[in-house]
Each structure stands twice: as C-alpha cells, then as structure tokens.
Design a protein around this motif. Sequence first.
Motif, PDB file in Angstrom:
ATOM      1  N   THR A   1       1.684   3.683  -0.503  1.00 14.35           N
ATOM      2  CA  THR A   1       0.625   3.753  -1.500  1.00 14.35           C
ATOM      3  C   THR A   1      -0.712   3.927  -0.779  1.00 14.35           C
ATOM      4  N   ALA A   2      -1.768   4.188  -1.542  1.00 12.80           N
ATOM      5  CA  ALA A   2      -3.081   4.398  -0.944  1.00 12.80           C
ATOM      6  C   ALA A   2      -3.531   3.192  -0.129  1.00 12.80           C
ATOM      7  N   ARG A   3      -3.377   1.988  -0.678  1.00 17.60           N
ATOM      8  CA  ARG A   3      -3.811   0.788   0.031  1.00 17.60           C
ATOM      9  C   ARG A   3      -2.904   0.466   1.215  1.00 17.60           C
ATOM     10  N   GLU A   4      -1.607   0.712   1.071  1.00 17.49           N
ATOM     11  CA  GLU A   4      -0.707   0.509   2.201  1.00 17.49           C
ATOM     12  C   GLU A   4      -1.100   1.406   3.364  1.00 17.49           C
ATOM     13  N   PHE A   5      -1.414   2.659   3.054  1.00 18.17           N
ATOM     14  CA  PHE A   5      -1.854   3.586   4.100  1.00 18.17           C
ATOM     15  C   PHE A   5      -3.149   3.101   4.736  1.00 18.17           C
ATOM     16  N   ASP A   6      -4.116   2.707   3.901  1.00 18.33           N
ATOM     17  CA  ASP A   6      -5.402   2.233   4.424  1.00 18.33           C
ATOM     18  C   ASP A   6      -5.217   1.022   5.333  1.00 18.33           C
ATOM     19  N   LEU A   7      -4.346   0.101   4.922  1.00 17.95           N
ATOM     20  CA  LEU A   7      -4.106  -1.107   5.704  1.00 17.95           C
ATOM     21  C   LEU A   7      -3.463  -0.757   7.049  1.00 17.95           C
ATOM     22  N   LEU A   8      -2.458   0.111   7.023  1.00 14.04           N
ATOM     23  CA  LEU A   8      -1.806   0.510   8.269  1.00 14.04           C
ATOM     24  C   LEU A   8      -2.785   1.234   9.182  1.00 14.04           C
ATOM     25  N   ALA A   9      -3.580   2.149   8.630  1.00 20.04           N
ATOM     26  CA  ALA A   9      -4.547   2.881   9.443  1.00 20.04           C
ATOM     27  C   ALA A   9      -5.538   1.939  10.101  1.00 20.04           C
ATOM     28  N   PHE A  10      -5.997   0.935   9.355  1.00 19.04           N
ATOM     29  CA  PHE A  10      -6.962  -0.015   9.919  1.00 19.04           C
ATOM     30  C   PHE A  10      -6.329  -0.818  11.046  1.00 19.04           C
ATOM     31  N   LEU A  11      -5.112  -1.312  10.832  1.00 22.88           N
ATOM     32  CA  LEU A  11      -4.457  -2.118  11.857  1.00 22.88           C
ATOM     33  C   LEU A  11      -4.152  -1.289  13.109  1.00 22.88           C
TER      34      LEU A  11
END
Length: 232
Positions: free
Chosen positions: A157-167
């Motif tokens: 999902t959009a937030r899952e992607f954002d979270l992974l990218a940040f980490l």
Amino acid sequence: MTAVRILIADDDPVVREVVRRYLERDGLQVVEAADGVAASRALTGDDIDLAILDVMMPAPDGIDLCRTVRAGERPGTPIIMLTALGEEEDRVLGLTAGADDYLTKPFSPRELALRVASVLRRTHGPPPATAVVRSGEIRLRSAARTVDIAGRPISLTAREFDLLAFLLTHQQQVFSRTELLAQVWGWDFGDQSTVTVHVKRLRAKLGDTHRIETVWGRGYAWRAGTGVDRAE
C-alpha cells in the motif's frame, strides 16, 4: 495535466458535500458514492487516485471494500477510512484490512484534506534523488514506487511503501512510533497503533527478508545485513 481524482464514499450526504468542497478547493476532482455498491463501481470503472471510505456505509462496507481493493488489480490505491467507531480494536481492524490512514467521526474536514495532500505528495510528487535502494534481495524503486524481492514483485500500500522507503534510507537508526508518525505519515499527533499495524503488515509481506527490528522501549530500526545494502 490529468486531474487527480478522489473518491468519497459515505452514506451521509452532508459529509460528502463538506468533504467535496474542501477537496475541490485544493484543485482535486471528487467522485461521490452513497454506498458500497456505487463505491465499488467507481473504483472499478474510474481512474481513482485515492479513496475515502466510510466504515459503516451500506454493504459492502468500508472494511470489505478495502479488502477487495487490496486483492484487486490496483492494490496500491491509497485508502483513508472514516469511522464513527472509537474503540482501538475497530481502528486496528481498518488498518489491518489495508487502510493507509483513518479519521474518527466527527472529524475536521481540513484535517482530512491535509491527510489527503500528505498521501498525494508521496504518491504523485517528484521522486527523491535516490531512485533505487537495495537491501539484500530487496530492491525499492522510488520513481516507480515498486518493490521486488529477488526479482519477484511485492504489492505494498502507499503507506507501507513510504514506511519501507524511510527505513531503508535510514538504516541502523532507531525511530520511535511518534517519530515515524511524523516522518512517514506527516502527523504531529495520532494513534501509535497505526505504526504498529503497518510494521506488522510490512513484516508479513517481506517475509524472511525483512530486517525491521523492534528495539524495546525505543521503537523500530532496519538493521543492515551481510548482503547488498546500498542506494543508487
């Protein structure tokens, strides 16, 4: 330039009208649906960039519709849930179904508009300078917003992607749930269980390749391994 299309699905016409006016002020095109059937039709037939779904609207309700979207042809469509249910387990149910964000009724229309803008900045904004990040077998492409493991595509999902990218771009650093809410969600305040559920979902999708470590009493960190860990 193609207009960004937002679906607002709620059986309350007042809610739809108020949300529509706020989003149109921001230059967004709004599609309205009064029940789950109409919302499902819009998500199937229209090019929807983000969906706002009421949990309690006539069937299929927001939870079922969210699950359908996540299992369908456009699983990455950002979804914000609207709910009159205040209990934490009800909010977690929506997040577990795949929602990116949620707001509890009564809510501020302007806050909803800000959350919509926050999601759209990440999904429709220019890609960051670091276009590709690798960690072991995981490869994340920022411009395309895609992730694969050993060449196998992973649907996030959009937030899952954002979270992974940040980490991935802040490896070895520990972030509290409050800090992740600020950095990934853009929230100055909010329910920290949102982060917990997203971390759990991300771990499940990445399987054995994930390196999200829980640092008890502090938060989460992506631990680098012995494989390839680099940005391109």
